[in-house]
Enzyme design. Structure first.
Site, mmCIF file in Angstrom:
data_model
loop_
_atom_site.group_PDB
_atom_site.id
_atom_site.type_symbol
_atom_site.label_atom_id
_atom_site.label_comp_id
_atom_site.label_asym_id
_atom_site.label_seq_id
_atom_site.Cartn_x
_atom_site.Cartn_y
_atom_site.Cartn_z
ATOM 1 N N HIS A 14 0.169 -6.900 -4.366
ATOM 2 C CA HIS A 14 -1.037 -5.999 -3.869
ATOM 3 C C HIS A 14 -2.329 -6.939 -3.312
ATOM 4 C CE1 HIS A 14 -4.294 -2.897 -3.464
ATOM 5 N NE2 HIS A 14 -3.430 -1.941 -3.343
ATOM 6 N N GLU A 26 -0.559 -2.812 4.330
ATOM 7 C CA GLU A 26 -1.981 -2.291 4.050
ATOM 8 C C GLU A 26 -2.704 -2.984 4.480
ATOM 9 O OE1 GLU A 26 -1.944 0.276 0.420
ATOM 10 O OE2 GLU A 26 -2.164 -1.694 -0.341
HETATM 11 P P1 PGA Z 1 -6.719 3.680 -0.854
HETATM 12 O O1 PGA Z 1 -5.929 2.295 -1.663
HETATM 13 O O2 PGA Z 1 -5.552 4.539 -0.400
HETATM 14 O O3 PGA Z 1 -7.638 4.226 -1.736
HETATM 15 O O4 PGA Z 1 -7.269 2.995 0.477
HETATM 16 C C1 PGA Z 1 -4.466 2.096 -1.058
HETATM 17 C C2 PGA Z 1 -3.998 0.951 -1.788
HETATM 18 O O5 PGA Z 1 -5.014 -0.098 -2.187
HETATM 19 O O6 PGA Z 1 -2.977 0.930 -2.343
#
Ligand code: PGA
Length: 232
Positions: free
Chosen positions: A90, A153
């Site tokens: 992450h 992401e």
């Molecule tokens: P968010 O976070 O939905 O609050 O943008 C997603 C993540 O960091 O996995």
């Protein structure tokens, strides 16, 4: 296949709050939803005990089997509590772990039958897609097969961030899928970053296989609306 929804609670809330969330989310209504909840390590045993209509994930895993690694949690320990998924790489962790460690963590999960959810994404909007593809390649280095999930992401979209257009997401996800195909993997590719109950319908027009949700997963009622929206 129905879309996969993963809740990453990060380091938020307390046990009482999770009890409230699970009262609304751990429901028969969601038995056919591909729902994976990733609590902080200390709450994994509680989630394992009450688990009925979701799958259990967690937010990290040790790269090592056992030994002198104070504070770390091994794949075997997670298996003892029925953990089936783990977030790896992450963006909030990439600052203090190397690509090599991420690769070792993926291997450690796969060896114990835990599905790694490998998070990748560029820091800045419109950055070259190769940055993301290199993250995919290095996480999978030396791995020929296995059940994996990729979560795309873009770091700039993680809340409070800017929501990419469906077109932007599609282009990145297509490139990731091509890359995975060349590496011999046919696996789900999810989108994550500022997903909520108000944009889920629009985001569902993209070619993603599901969503990694952060902030919205902390708000039980809104998260339930999101899950209902996905099922419609
Ligand atoms: P968010 O976070 O939905 O609050 O943008 C997603 C993540 O960091 O996995």
């Amino acid at each position: 296949m129905s879309k996969i929804i993963i809740a990453n609670y990060k380091m938020n809330l307390r046990l009482e709050d999770y009890k409230n969330i699970l009262n609304k989310v751990n429901k028969k209504e969601f038995k056919d939803t591909n729902l994976v909840l990733c609590p902080p390590f200390v709450y994994v045993p509680y989630f394992a005990k009450v688990k009925k209509f979701f799958k259990l994930g967690c937010q990290d895993i040790s790269a090592y089997k056992n030994g002198k690694y104070t504070g770390q949690v091994s794949a075997d320990m997670l298996r003892d509590f029925g953990v089936e998924y783990v977030l790896i790489g992450h963006s909030e962790r990439r600052g203090f772990e190397t690509n090599e460690e991420i690769n070792l963590k993926v291997k450690s999960a796969l060896e114990r039958g835990i599905v790694p959810i490998i998070c990748v994404g560029e820091q800045v909007k419109n950055e070259a897609v190769n940055i993301v593809l290199n993250q995919v390649k290095s996480a999978l280095k030396g791995i020929k097969e296995g059940n994996i999930i990729i979560a795309y992401e873009p770091v700039w979209s993680i809340s409070p961030g800017e929501l990419p257009t469906v077109n932007y997401i599609d282009k990145k996800i297509n490139s990731i899928r091509n890359c995975l195909q060349k590496l011999g993997f046919d696996c789900p590719v999810l989108y994550g970053g500022s997903v909520d109950d108000t944009n889920i319908a629009e985001l569902s027009k993209s070619n993603t296989d599901g969503f990694l949700c952060g902030g919205i997963s902390l708000k039980a009622d809104k998260f339930v609306s999101l899950l209902r929206g996905i099922n419609e």
